[in-house]
Write a protein that holds these residues in place. Structure first.
Motif, PDB file in Angstrom:
ATOM      1  N   SER A 175      -2.958  -0.225   1.756  1.00 19.25           N
ATOM      2  CA  SER A 175      -2.523  -0.981   0.583  1.00 19.25           C
ATOM      3  C   SER A 175      -1.944  -0.094  -0.508  1.00 19.25           C
ATOM      4  O   SER A 175      -1.247  -0.567  -1.401  1.00 19.25           O
ATOM      5  N   THR A 176      -2.247   1.209  -0.462  1.00 23.74           N
ATOM      6  CA  THR A 176      -1.762   2.121  -1.501  1.00 23.74           C
ATOM      7  C   THR A 176      -0.783   3.160  -0.954  1.00 23.74           C
ATOM      8  O   THR A 176      -0.479   4.145  -1.626  1.00 23.74           O
ATOM      9  N   THR A 177      -0.332   2.962   0.275  1.00 21.16           N
ATOM     10  CA  THR A 177       0.614   3.894   0.894  1.00 21.16           C
ATOM     11  C   THR A 177       1.977   3.222   0.979  1.00 21.16           C
ATOM     12  O   THR A 177       2.092   2.105   1.478  1.00 21.16           O
ATOM     13  N   ASN A 178       2.980   3.894   0.497  1.00 19.74           N
ATOM     14  CA  ASN A 178       4.325   3.324   0.461  1.00 19.74           C
ATOM     15  C   ASN A 178       5.337   4.287   1.073  1.00 19.74           C
ATOM     16  O   ASN A 178       5.122   5.496   1.117  1.00 19.74           O
ATOM     17  N   VAL A 179       6.421   3.713   1.539  1.00 14.75           N
ATOM     18  CA  VAL A 179       7.553   4.489   2.036  1.00 14.75           C
ATOM     19  C   VAL A 179       8.747   4.156   1.163  1.00 14.75           C
ATOM     20  O   VAL A 179       9.082   2.982   0.976  1.00 14.75           O
ATOM     21  N   SER A 180       9.378   5.172   0.611  1.00 14.85           N
ATOM     22  CA  SER A 180      10.492   4.946  -0.312  1.00 14.85           C
ATOM     23  C   SER A 180      11.787   4.667   0.439  1.00 14.85           C
ATOM     24  O   SER A 180      11.942   5.038   1.617  1.00 14.85           O
ATOM     25  N   THR A 181      12.712   4.030  -0.255  1.00 14.78           N
ATOM     26  CA  THR A 181      14.033   3.779   0.308  1.00 14.78           C
ATOM     27  C   THR A 181      14.717   5.095   0.666  1.00 14.78           C
ATOM     28  O   THR A 181      15.406   5.194   1.694  1.00 14.78           O
ATOM     29  N   GLU A 182      14.512   6.117  -0.162  1.00 14.85           N
ATOM     30  CA  GLU A 182      15.129   7.422   0.084  1.00 14.85           C
ATOM     31  C   GLU A 182      14.626   8.033   1.389  1.00 14.85           C
ATOM     32  O   GLU A 182      15.412   8.651   2.136  1.00 14.85           O
ATOM     33  N   GLU A 183      13.332   7.855   1.699  1.00 14.70           N
ATOM     34  CA  GLU A 183      12.794   8.396   2.950  1.00 14.70           C
ATOM     35  C   GLU A 183      13.423   7.713   4.154  1.00 14.70           C
ATOM     36  O   GLU A 183      13.767   8.366   5.152  1.00 14.70           O
ATOM     37  N   VAL A 184      13.570   6.403   4.090  1.00 13.31           N
ATOM     38  CA  VAL A 184      14.195   5.665   5.192  1.00 13.31           C
ATOM     39  C   VAL A 184      15.655   6.071   5.337  1.00 13.31           C
ATOM     40  O   VAL A 184      16.152   6.303   6.455  1.00 13.31           O
ATOM     41  N   GLU A 185      16.365   6.172   4.217  1.00 12.43           N
ATOM     42  CA  GLU A 185      17.779   6.538   4.261  1.00 12.43           C
ATOM     43  C   GLU A 185      17.983   7.932   4.841  1.00 12.43           C
ATOM     44  O   GLU A 185      18.978   8.190   5.532  1.00 12.43           O
ATOM     45  N   ILE A 187      16.168   9.331   7.173  1.00 13.18           N
ATOM     46  CA  ILE A 187      16.038   9.207   8.627  1.00 13.18           C
ATOM     47  C   ILE A 187      17.299   8.588   9.217  1.00 13.18           C
ATOM     48  O   ILE A 187      17.804   9.042  10.262  1.00 13.18           O
ATOM     49  N   VAL A 188      17.840   7.556   8.564  1.00 12.03           N
ATOM     50  CA  VAL A 188      19.060   6.901   9.052  1.00 12.03           C
ATOM     51  C   VAL A 188      20.216   7.903   9.078  1.00 12.03           C
ATOM     52  O   VAL A 188      21.003   7.944  10.034  1.00 12.03           O
ATOM     53  N   LYS A 189      20.326   8.727   8.046  1.00 10.44           N
ATOM     54  CA  LYS A 189      21.386   9.728   7.991  1.00 10.44           C
ATOM     55  C   LYS A 189      21.267  10.701   9.161  1.00 10.44           C
ATOM     56  O   LYS A 189      22.265  11.039   9.817  1.00 10.44           O
ATOM     57  N   GLN A 190      20.036  11.144   9.448  1.00 13.37           N
ATOM     58  CA  GLN A 190      19.826  12.046  10.571  1.00 13.37           C
ATOM     59  C   GLN A 190      20.242  11.405  11.889  1.00 13.37           C
ATOM     60  O   GLN A 190      20.864  12.037  12.739  1.00 13.37           O
ATOM     61  N   MET A 191      19.920  10.119  12.050  1.00 13.99           N
ATOM     62  CA  MET A 191      20.270   9.407  13.285  1.00 13.99           C
ATOM     63  C   MET A 191      21.782   9.284  13.436  1.00 13.99           C
ATOM     64  O   MET A 191      22.329   9.500  14.523  1.00 13.99           O
ATOM     65  N   ASN A 192      22.472   8.942  12.353  1.00 15.90           N
ATOM     66  CA  ASN A 192      23.929   8.807  12.419  1.00 15.90           C
ATOM     67  C   ASN A 192      24.596  10.136  12.757  1.00 15.90           C
ATOM     68  O   ASN A 192      25.582  10.187  13.507  1.00 15.90           O
ATOM     69  N   GLU A 193      24.066  11.220  12.203  1.00 14.17           N
ATOM     70  CA  GLU A 193      24.628  12.533  12.476  1.00 14.17           C
ATOM     71  C   GLU A 193      24.347  12.980  13.914  1.00 14.17           C
ATOM     72  O   GLU A 193      25.057  13.843  14.446  1.00 14.17           O
ATOM     73  N   GLN A 415      13.519  -1.581   9.406  1.00 13.82           N
ATOM     74  CA  GLN A 415      12.122  -2.013   9.345  1.00 13.82           C
ATOM     75  C   GLN A 415      11.251  -1.165  10.270  1.00 13.82           C
ATOM     76  O   GLN A 415      10.131  -0.776   9.907  1.00 13.82           O
ATOM     77  N   GLN A 416      11.765  -0.862  11.475  1.00 18.19           N
ATOM     78  CA  GLN A 416      10.995  -0.020  12.397  1.00 18.19           C
ATOM     79  C   GLN A 416      10.825   1.390  11.850  1.00 18.19           C
ATOM     80  O   GLN A 416       9.757   1.997  11.981  1.00 18.19           O
ATOM     81  N   ILE A 417      11.880   1.924  11.246  1.00 19.19           N
ATOM     82  CA  ILE A 417      11.793   3.266  10.668  1.00 19.19           C
ATOM     83  C   ILE A 417      10.751   3.297   9.563  1.00 19.19           C
ATOM     84  O   ILE A 417       9.914   4.201   9.489  1.00 19.19           O
ATOM     85  N   GLU A 418      10.780   2.288   8.699  1.00 17.50           N
ATOM     86  CA  GLU A 418       9.819   2.226   7.614  1.00 17.50           C
ATOM     87  C   GLU A 418       8.396   2.116   8.144  1.00 17.50           C
ATOM     88  O   GLU A 418       7.480   2.774   7.644  1.00 17.50           O
ATOM     89  N   GLN A 419       8.208   1.286   9.180  1.00 18.06           N
ATOM     90  CA  GLN A 419       6.876   1.105   9.746  1.00 18.06           C
ATOM     91  C   GLN A 419       6.362   2.395  10.367  1.00 18.06           C
ATOM     92  O   GLN A 419       5.185   2.758  10.219  1.00 18.06           O
ATOM     93  N   ARG A 420       7.231   3.135  11.064  1.00 19.73           N
ATOM     94  CA  ARG A 420       6.812   4.391  11.683  1.00 19.73           C
ATOM     95  C   ARG A 420       6.407   5.413  10.626  1.00 19.73           C
ATOM     96  O   ARG A 420       5.389   6.089  10.757  1.00 19.73           O
ATOM     97  N   LEU A 421       7.211   5.528   9.568  1.00 20.65           N
ATOM     98  CA  LEU A 421       6.877   6.456   8.495  1.00 20.65           C
ATOM     99  C   LEU A 421       5.561   6.067   7.821  1.00 20.65           C
ATOM    100  O   LEU A 421       4.749   6.933   7.472  1.00 20.65           O
ATOM    101  N   LEU A 422       5.346   4.754   7.666  1.00 19.94           N
ATOM    102  CA  LEU A 422       4.103   4.281   7.055  1.00 19.94           C
ATOM    103  C   LEU A 422       2.903   4.641   7.921  1.00 19.94           C
ATOM    104  O   LEU A 422       1.870   5.108   7.419  1.00 19.94           O
ATOM    105  N   GLU A 423       3.020   4.430   9.232  1.00 18.94           N
ATOM    106  CA  GLU A 423       1.911   4.739  10.136  1.00 18.94           C
ATOM    107  C   GLU A 423       1.583   6.227  10.110  1.00 18.94           C
ATOM    108  O   GLU A 423       0.412   6.613  10.152  1.00 18.94           O
TER     109      GLU A 423
END
Length: 446
Positions: A175-185, A187-193, A415-423
């Protein structure tokens, strides 16, 4: 706390005679690299009486008894067909179970302190589901456990501990753990590259070695591989034997690229198929056992990304069926299902042989075991797989009723990226949480 699946793996490890890793000796004139103030020429004062874990303890005033330990040990024997262990391996496993019970006490106590109540109906429902897996009623399963020197109370206590810890983590950490938009972005940048590059989902069991003990470590690794090939749980063995930081998550390295792996592992990964196990592989500082969980090309369409519609025809074997009788029944079953003329005919064939049939849509091919993925990828709509199963369970075939192929490269699933980072964050915080509970606990051994 170790779950039942993990304890099964520990039992299997001991059964194949895996020996302990020999620690490297530090010369007297060298100071170990730690954050502690320890001299290189350390001298021990007093009697050499080690702080040995004895088979009972009081954890913050609550008792873990020798009976508790033996009943949990009995659960491991049940799961492993009552295989007997050498005395030294049995004691090692008993110590591990003892440690798990202490952690379980701490987790339940912390949940109670947080006023988290576990509904006994939930515990009883889970116990009933477990009994059903043994094809017994709860009362029958209770009697069976007693006959094997365990008890329903031991099983329910383990279920209670797992629920308490899950609820506690959900309230205090998730409930107190969050993943920021910047963290997800990022990962997406790394995948695109990395689009089009090979990527591997790998499990690893790492064993450190020195020139002096290398032969023994390699032999240990081979015994672990033999146990895994015989059906042992890779995650359970990794938790018990791997010396890498990923041991706590069952040796799961996640998705990695060749450049992120040691050269020897990268070369092996390039030749491996999903489900394949290789090793021991020499790596810096020791050896590794590798499991190829899956592989893909980053952001590239893959036939195994197909979504399937399936019918499963299953025939249960009578209790006590031996291998010979199972082979005979399997032959008849195969003959009856071999020439099924499309999904429309599957129901009639199942009825004619007294088999059960279920239909399932939207099944991701990647969610199936690797051998079935290979089979289904080459099948035409309406065809039937080869029979598969086990003598103590039954036999099944799958009929392929539909297959939706990916038309374009898969875009990153935010959503999957965010969930993985959260876990990942939750798991790390949970490890620290349990470590702090152990550190602050008052534990008296007797």
């Amino acid at each position: 706390m170790i779950k039942i699946s993990t304890m099964i793996g520990l039992m299997a490890a001991a059964a194949v005679g895996i020996t302990p890793v020999i620690a490297q000796t530090v010369p007297d004139n060298e100071v170990p690299t730690t954050s502690l103030n320890i001299p290189g020429n350390v001298q021990i004062y007093g009697d050499a009486k080690p702080n040995v874990y004895r088979p009972s303890a009081t954890v913050n005033g609550e008792i873990v008894t020798a009976t508790d330990i033996e009943q949990r040990m009995a659960l491991i024997r049940i799961a492993n067909n009552n295989v007997e262990l050498p005395p030294e391996e049995l004691q090692r496993l008993r110590n591990q179970v003892f440690s798990n019970l202490i952690d379980e006490k701490l987790q339940i106590q912390e949940a109670k302190a947080a006023k988290i109540e576990i509904d006994e109906n939930v515990i009883n429902d889970q116990f009933a589901r477990l009994a059903a897996r043994f094809k017994q009623t709860p009362d029958q399963f209770t009697q069976y456990l007693v006959s094997k020197n365990s008890s329903a109370a031991a099983v329910k206590q383990q279920i209670r501990g797992e629920y308490a810890w899950d609820r506690l983590l959900s309230r205090n950490i998730q409930s107190t753990t969050n993943v920021s938009t910047e963290e997800v972005e990022a990962i997406v940048k790394q995948m695109n590259e990395s689009k089009g590059q090979d990527e591997f989902h790998i499990g690893e069991i790492y064993l450190s070695a020195t020139p002096e003990n290398a032969a023994a470590i390699v032999e240990n690794a081979r015994k672990i591989i033999q146990a895994l090939q015989a059906g042992g749980s890779f995650a359970a063995y990794a938790r018990q034997f791997s010396e890498a930081s990923t041991a706590v998550v069952g040796g799961d390295l996640g998705w990695v690229k060749s450049a992120q792996l040691p050269t020897s592992m990268a070369e092996a990964a390039g030749q491996m198929q999903p489900g394949q196990l290789v090793g021991p592989i020499e790596v810096p500082g020791g050896v590794s056992i590798m499991l190829m969980i899956d592989r893909r090309q980053v952001l590239t369409a893959d036939p195994r990304d197909a979504v399937l519609s399936l019918k499963q025809i299953s025939l249960d074997f009578p209790a006590g069926t031996n291998e010979a009788r199972a082979a005979e029944l399997a032959g008849k079953f195969a003959e009856s299902t071999r020439n099924i003329a499309g999904c429309g005919a599957a129901d009639a064939v199942a009825a004619s042989i007294g088999a059960a049939i279920v239909s399932r849509d939207n099944i991701e091919m990647r969610a199936l075991p690797a051998p079935l993925q290979s089979t289904l990828a080459s099948m035409q709509i309406g065809q039937t797989t080869q029979p598969f199963g086990a003598a103590n369970e039954g036999i099944s075939v799958l009929v392929l009723c539909g297959r939706d192929m990916p038309q374009t490269a898969t875009a990153p699933d935010l959503q999957q990226i965010e969930q993985r980072l959260l876990e990942e964050k939750v798991n790390k915080r949970a490890q620290r949480y349990l470590r702090d509970l152990r550190r602050d606990a008052v534990i008296e051994y007797s």
